[in-house]
Design a protein around this motif. Sequence first.
Motif, mmCIF file in Angstrom:
data_model
loop_
_atom_site.group_PDB
_atom_site.id
_atom_site.type_symbol
_atom_site.label_atom_id
_atom_site.label_comp_id
_atom_site.label_asym_id
_atom_site.label_seq_id
_atom_site.Cartn_x
_atom_site.Cartn_y
_atom_site.Cartn_z
ATOM 1 N N GLY A 1 41.971 -40.202 10.609
ATOM 2 C CA GLY A 1 43.356 -39.776 10.442
ATOM 3 C C GLY A 1 43.671 -38.372 10.916
ATOM 4 O O GLY A 1 44.800 -37.895 10.733
ATOM 5 N N HIS A 2 42.714 -37.682 11.532
ATOM 6 C CA HIS A 2 42.962 -36.319 11.982
ATOM 7 C C HIS A 2 43.584 -36.297 13.378
ATOM 8 O O HIS A 2 43.444 -37.243 14.151
ATOM 9 C CB HIS A 2 41.649 -35.520 12.010
ATOM 10 C CG HIS A 2 40.978 -35.447 10.671
ATOM 11 N ND1 HIS A 2 41.497 -34.735 9.614
ATOM 12 C CD2 HIS A 2 39.827 -36.014 10.207
ATOM 13 C CE1 HIS A 2 40.696 -34.848 8.572
ATOM 14 N NE2 HIS A 2 39.685 -35.631 8.898
ATOM 15 N N THR A 3 44.247 -35.208 13.680
ATOM 16 C CA THR A 3 44.721 -34.950 15.032
ATOM 17 C C THR A 3 43.626 -34.171 15.750
ATOM 18 O O THR A 3 43.123 -33.173 15.238
ATOM 19 C CB THR A 3 46.007 -34.118 15.022
ATOM 20 O OG1 THR A 3 47.015 -34.830 14.284
ATOM 21 C CG2 THR A 3 46.500 -33.838 16.431
ATOM 22 N N VAL A 4 43.239 -34.652 16.922
ATOM 23 C CA VAL A 4 42.090 -34.063 17.606
ATOM 24 C C VAL A 4 42.446 -33.710 19.040
ATOM 25 O O VAL A 4 43.084 -34.495 19.748
ATOM 26 C CB VAL A 4 40.883 -35.032 17.609
ATOM 27 C CG1 VAL A 4 39.662 -34.368 18.246
ATOM 28 C CG2 VAL A 4 40.562 -35.489 16.190
ATOM 29 N N SER A 5 42.057 -32.504 19.453
ATOM 30 C CA SER A 5 42.131 -32.121 20.857
ATOM 31 C C SER A 5 40.730 -31.807 21.337
ATOM 32 O O SER A 5 39.877 -31.382 20.556
ATOM 33 C CB SER A 5 43.051 -30.911 21.046
ATOM 34 O OG SER A 5 42.691 -29.860 20.172
ATOM 35 N N VAL A 6 40.481 -32.048 22.622
ATOM 36 C CA VAL A 6 39.136 -31.898 23.184
ATOM 37 C C VAL A 6 39.178 -30.974 24.386
ATOM 38 O O VAL A 6 40.046 -31.109 25.250
ATOM 39 C CB VAL A 6 38.564 -33.266 23.609
ATOM 40 C CG1 VAL A 6 37.194 -33.103 24.279
ATOM 41 C CG2 VAL A 6 38.453 -34.202 22.411
ATOM 42 N N GLU A 7 38.241 -30.032 24.433
ATOM 43 C CA GLU A 7 38.052 -29.170 25.597
ATOM 44 C C GLU A 7 36.567 -29.142 25.937
ATOM 45 O O GLU A 7 35.728 -29.321 25.058
ATOM 46 C CB GLU A 7 38.551 -27.747 25.327
ATOM 47 C CG GLU A 7 40.036 -27.645 25.012
ATOM 48 C CD GLU A 7 40.942 -28.016 26.186
ATOM 49 O OE1 GLU A 7 40.409 -28.149 27.317
ATOM 50 O OE2 GLU A 7 42.149 -28.190 25.976
ATOM 51 N N HIS A 8 36.276 -28.890 27.224
ATOM 52 C CA HIS A 8 34.885 -28.920 27.671
ATOM 53 C C HIS A 8 34.349 -27.556 28.092
ATOM 54 O O HIS A 8 33.171 -27.446 28.461
ATOM 55 C CB HIS A 8 34.734 -29.926 28.816
ATOM 56 C CG HIS A 8 35.183 -31.313 28.453
ATOM 57 N ND1 HIS A 8 34.600 -32.038 27.432
ATOM 58 C CD2 HIS A 8 36.181 -32.093 28.945
ATOM 59 C CE1 HIS A 8 35.204 -33.212 27.326
ATOM 60 N NE2 HIS A 8 36.175 -33.265 28.233
ATOM 61 N N THR A 9 35.192 -26.519 28.047
ATOM 62 C CA THR A 9 34.721 -25.159 28.322
ATOM 63 C C THR A 9 35.314 -24.213 27.288
ATOM 64 O O THR A 9 36.376 -24.485 26.705
ATOM 65 C CB THR A 9 35.137 -24.678 29.725
ATOM 66 O OG1 THR A 9 36.566 -24.535 29.775
ATOM 67 C CG2 THR A 9 34.665 -25.645 30.809
ATOM 68 N N ALA A 10 34.619 -23.108 27.060
ATOM 69 C CA ALA A 10 35.089 -22.124 26.082
ATOM 70 C C ALA A 10 36.415 -21.511 26.530
ATOM 71 O O ALA A 10 37.310 -21.260 25.703
ATOM 72 C CB ALA A 10 34.029 -21.043 25.895
#
Length: 378
Positions: free
Chosen positions: A313-322
């Motif tokens: 149920g969470h909202t998630v964003s994804v990144e692959h670099t700092a």
Amino acid sequence: LYLDFVYQPIKDADGNVCALFVQGNDVSEKKRVSDALARTDRRKDDFLAMLAHELRNPLAPIAMAAQILRRPHTCEKSIREMSEIIVRQAEHMTSLIEDLLDVSRINKGLVTLDRQVLDIKDIVVNAVEQVRSLMERRRHHFSMHMAADAIRVEGDRVRLVQVFSNVLTNAAKYTPEGGKITLEVAIADDQAKLTVSDNGAGIDSTLMPHIFEIFTQAERSADRFQGGLGLGLSLVKNLVELHGGLVTAKSAGLGMGSEFTICLPLLKDSSSDERERPPAPHAHVSKQAIHIMVVDDNVDAAKTVAMLLELDGHTVSVEHTAEKALKSAGAVAPQAFLLDIGLPGMDGYELARQLRASSDTANSLLIALTGYGQPQDH
């Protein structure tokens, strides 16, 4: 006795050999060391081959299950079954890798014990519960005999459960279906004494002197039911010794069963009972949905973690670099971050520092997502 001879001819004035000088040197110790190194090298090679085999074994069903899940129109029952296979095999791989890491940590002196006052009987019950399903599947006749009084020792709860469950697991693996396994817990000579005996495969006399050494394994049949890496007994010995105890093994030979005895020093001051601590409670986890950012250069790992969090149920964003994570975090201000430590360029440590330094994310929860698990990494 091994001798190394040197021969030197002695010549007269005319150049004719008139005598022979012979010198013999005792090289028995050199030969012994050389043979020991060769045996260790062979055991290491066998172990590495075993490691490759044991890690490949769970990969095959994981790969097959993943292929089935990729197919369209896979029914709900198959999806559930394949998911269970993946979870079960992944847990098996994790267990193998944890054993490897434990051996490395112990050999480097990096293991520290969380000492507390414990009743050994509680530890034994916990260990039995971990192995009970294996014994039930193999229809073993298991009996347990424990002293009536409390048997108090000072030690690490988690590590002692690991020790006892390893010994019980060995007994279950090497005892045929319908065999007998007995566990006795008693007090003897100011020590807590735990004995696990079985009527299983037994131990060959040639293997007995090396049974607790790393890289040591008995010959296995082609079905390889027992599996594992043969690290369990080495871990048991090292962890017991860290507790000031001793572990011994006995067997009348192949097919004659085996007996393992673990002795731990009793707690001398019974008034120390107030130092006994219950197991640490699990941290309270809020069920409230929040915004979480996953930062991991492993695209597949980041995607699966994100999917699991979204299913909760969470909202998630994804990144692959700092760098991209810092830019996005300023705009959405996630309440929590899962940060890979081994990021390319700016690593997870530096990313964490910069997130802490930003007013938008200074109070966010930061969680390390990493394979680096040594104490210095913590």
